[in-house]
Design an enzyme around this catalytic site. Sequence first.
Site, PDB file in Angstrom:
ATOM      1  N   LYS A 184     -11.867  -4.559   1.537  1.00  0.00           N
ATOM      2  CA  LYS A 184     -10.915  -3.361   1.754  1.00  0.00           C
ATOM      3  C   LYS A 184     -11.163  -2.395   2.770  1.00  0.00           C
ATOM      4  O   LYS A 184     -10.613  -1.913   3.662  1.00  0.00           O
ATOM      5  CB  LYS A 184     -10.253  -3.006   0.588  1.00  0.00           C
ATOM      6  CG  LYS A 184      -9.519  -4.052  -0.297  1.00  0.00           C
ATOM      7  CD  LYS A 184      -9.112  -3.543  -1.622  1.00  0.00           C
ATOM      8  CE  LYS A 184      -8.634  -4.644  -2.307  1.00  0.00           C
ATOM      9  NZ  LYS A 184      -8.425  -4.392  -3.693  1.00  0.00           N
TER      10      LYS A 184
ATOM     11  N   ASN B 209       3.758   0.329 -12.476  1.00  0.00           N
ATOM     12  CA  ASN B 209       2.495  -0.229 -12.700  1.00  0.00           C
ATOM     13  C   ASN B 209       2.030   0.686 -13.770  1.00  0.00           C
ATOM     14  O   ASN B 209       2.393   1.796 -14.199  1.00  0.00           O
ATOM     15  CB  ASN B 209       1.630  -0.515 -11.627  1.00  0.00           C
ATOM     16  CG  ASN B 209       1.260   0.605 -10.818  1.00  0.00           C
ATOM     17  OD1 ASN B 209       0.572   1.589 -11.419  1.00  0.00           O
ATOM     18  ND2 ASN B 209       1.690   0.675  -9.719  1.00  0.00           N
TER      19      ASN B 209
HETATM   20  N1  CTP Z   1      -2.645   1.748  -0.954  1.00  0.00           N
HETATM   21  C1  CTP Z   1      -1.723   2.531   0.118  1.00  0.00           C
HETATM   22  N2  CTP Z   1      -0.512   1.977   0.018  1.00  0.00           N
HETATM   23  C2  CTP Z   1      -0.174   0.695  -0.293  1.00  0.00           C
HETATM   24  C3  CTP Z   1      -1.005   0.089  -1.074  1.00  0.00           C
HETATM   25  C4  CTP Z   1      -2.447   0.435  -1.424  1.00  0.00           C
HETATM   26  O1  CTP Z   1      -2.014   3.616   0.442  1.00  0.00           O
HETATM   27  N3  CTP Z   1       0.917   0.339  -0.042  1.00  0.00           N
HETATM   28  C5  CTP Z   1      -3.965   2.334  -1.336  1.00  0.00           C
HETATM   29  C6  CTP Z   1      -4.232   2.456  -2.657  1.00  0.00           C
HETATM   30  O2  CTP Z   1      -4.075   4.181  -2.878  1.00  0.00           O
HETATM   31  C7  CTP Z   1      -5.773   2.439  -2.794  1.00  0.00           C
HETATM   32  C8  CTP Z   1      -5.975   1.177  -1.851  1.00  0.00           C
HETATM   33  O3  CTP Z   1      -4.833   1.470  -0.911  1.00  0.00           O
HETATM   34  O4  CTP Z   1      -6.490   3.438  -2.323  1.00  0.00           O
HETATM   35  C9  CTP Z   1      -5.681  -0.104  -2.548  1.00  0.00           C
HETATM   36  O5  CTP Z   1      -5.724  -0.906  -1.735  1.00  0.00           O
HETATM   37  P1  CTP Z   1      -4.944  -2.465  -1.923  1.00  0.00           P
HETATM   38  O6  CTP Z   1      -5.430  -3.421  -0.819  1.00  0.00           O
HETATM   39  O7  CTP Z   1      -3.625  -2.183  -2.153  1.00  0.00           O
HETATM   40  O8  CTP Z   1      -5.683  -2.784  -3.174  1.00  0.00           O
HETATM   41  P2  CTP Z   1      -5.010  -3.629  -4.557  1.00  0.00           P
HETATM   42  O9  CTP Z   1      -3.564  -3.213  -4.672  1.00  0.00           O
HETATM   43  O10 CTP Z   1      -6.010  -3.578  -5.658  1.00  0.00           O
HETATM   44  O11 CTP Z   1      -5.192  -5.047  -3.667  1.00  0.00           O
HETATM   45  P3  CTP Z   1      -5.096  -6.354  -4.212  1.00  0.00           P
HETATM   46  O12 CTP Z   1      -4.026  -6.541  -5.028  1.00  0.00           O
HETATM   47  O13 CTP Z   1      -5.076  -7.382  -2.910  1.00  0.00           O
HETATM   48  O14 CTP Z   1      -6.624  -6.344  -4.762  1.00  0.00           O
END
Ligand code: CTP
Length: 403
Positions: A338, A211
């Site tokens: 979240k 990403n």
């Molecule tokens: N995070 C993590 N491990 C993952 C995914 C996310 O530690 N496998 C952490 C990221 O570092 C950030 C937060 O969780 O602090 C983001 O949460 P997430 O729910 O994954 O957000 P998005 O990816 O933005 O979710 P969505 O796509 O549902 O909006």
Amino acid sequence: MPALQNKQIIIAICGSIAAYKAAELVRRLGDLGAEVRVVMTRSACEFITPMTFQALTHNPVHIDLLDPEAEASMGHIELARWADAILIAPASANTLARLTAGMADDLLTTLALATSAPIAVAPAMNHLMWANVATQDNLTKLQQRGYTLFAPKHGQQACGEVGEGRMMEPTEQADRLSQLFSHTPAMKGLKIMVTAGPTYEDIDPVRYIGNRSSGKMGYAIAAAAARQGADVLLVSGPVALEVPAGVTCEKVRSAREMNHAVLTQLKGIDIFIAAAAVADFRPVTTSEQKIKKGDAEQAITLVANPDILATVAQQEKAPFTVGFAAETQDIEHYARGKLEAKQLNMICANRVGGAKGGFEDDQNALELYWQGGGERLSMSEKNVLAEKLLAKVISRYRPAIKS
Ligand code: CTP
């Protein structure tokens, strides 16, 4: 003994309408026991008279570099050595630029070059001048050289416009200056873990799912925490950034590697800040050989990655957890969702997909949420934003550990 008692402070004043507030600052520092000498640029004298400061400090005010009379009483090198700290307040955009360039074309800039004392700057300027990339670049360089920023505030400006650029209030500057001398910086004794950057989920030896995260926000947070005395471990996905001074960094590639690095080193961590853009999914299998064009029609089956942040927050002795949420719409609603779902202490939401801020930009704005409250941190350089964010994290962390 109060931190400023008997400290020798130079207040250096630049040409800005906020120069009048320097009078209050000088008086406040005097009340706190500091011995103050005032240096003014020529343009500062257009806004407030040297006589004001002479009356407040009972000392002559230093203005010119090559003034035989002033040099005879205390020469510029002597003055540079005399100072225990120099606070440039207000600091104009022009002076920040001259300091960055290492000029020595007036007394103020010459002192800055000649001193070994810590230097703090309290900028004051029109919000567009403050936001200008030239000013922000200069400030980043000065911070990298060890200058401390007393960040300006958002509000009504003398020009009638509203924005960020109002000089920090004198009482707050005096508090921050005291902290420079206190032997316990704000984060001394704290162990902080920060995740940063993207993760790469390999499809085959040459392709991966990744990403656009640059890692800049996480690296800025790690650097700011180290500057404030914390013991910092940065767990970083693949980025093109230098590891900040004083930070221990473990480089990882995939979400599973990041998860492993975090969980095996979590013991004793006080604050966990998850700034990484972790890939939510990975291919079920990674092909050992490069997938050929002819095979491309086959679907890549994905499987969910571990949620590192949620796992950390669920630990029995969980640290204070701070998550990030990148949102394109309904920011508060999704961010609070979240916060609840992952049981976090704080979440920092930022708007992505717009013209400014977010993943690859040097600037960002954040909306912070916690249970029952929140605060908005306006668009600023990620270094500046990191300082503001940590100040908020610390103020929420301290009461949380007592309860
Ligand atoms: N995070 C993590 N491990 C993952 C995914 C996310 O530690 N496998 C952490 C990221 O570092 C950030 C937060 O969780 O602090 C983001 O949460 P997430 O729910 O994954 O957000 P998005 O990816 O933005 O979710 P969505 O796509 O549902 O909006």
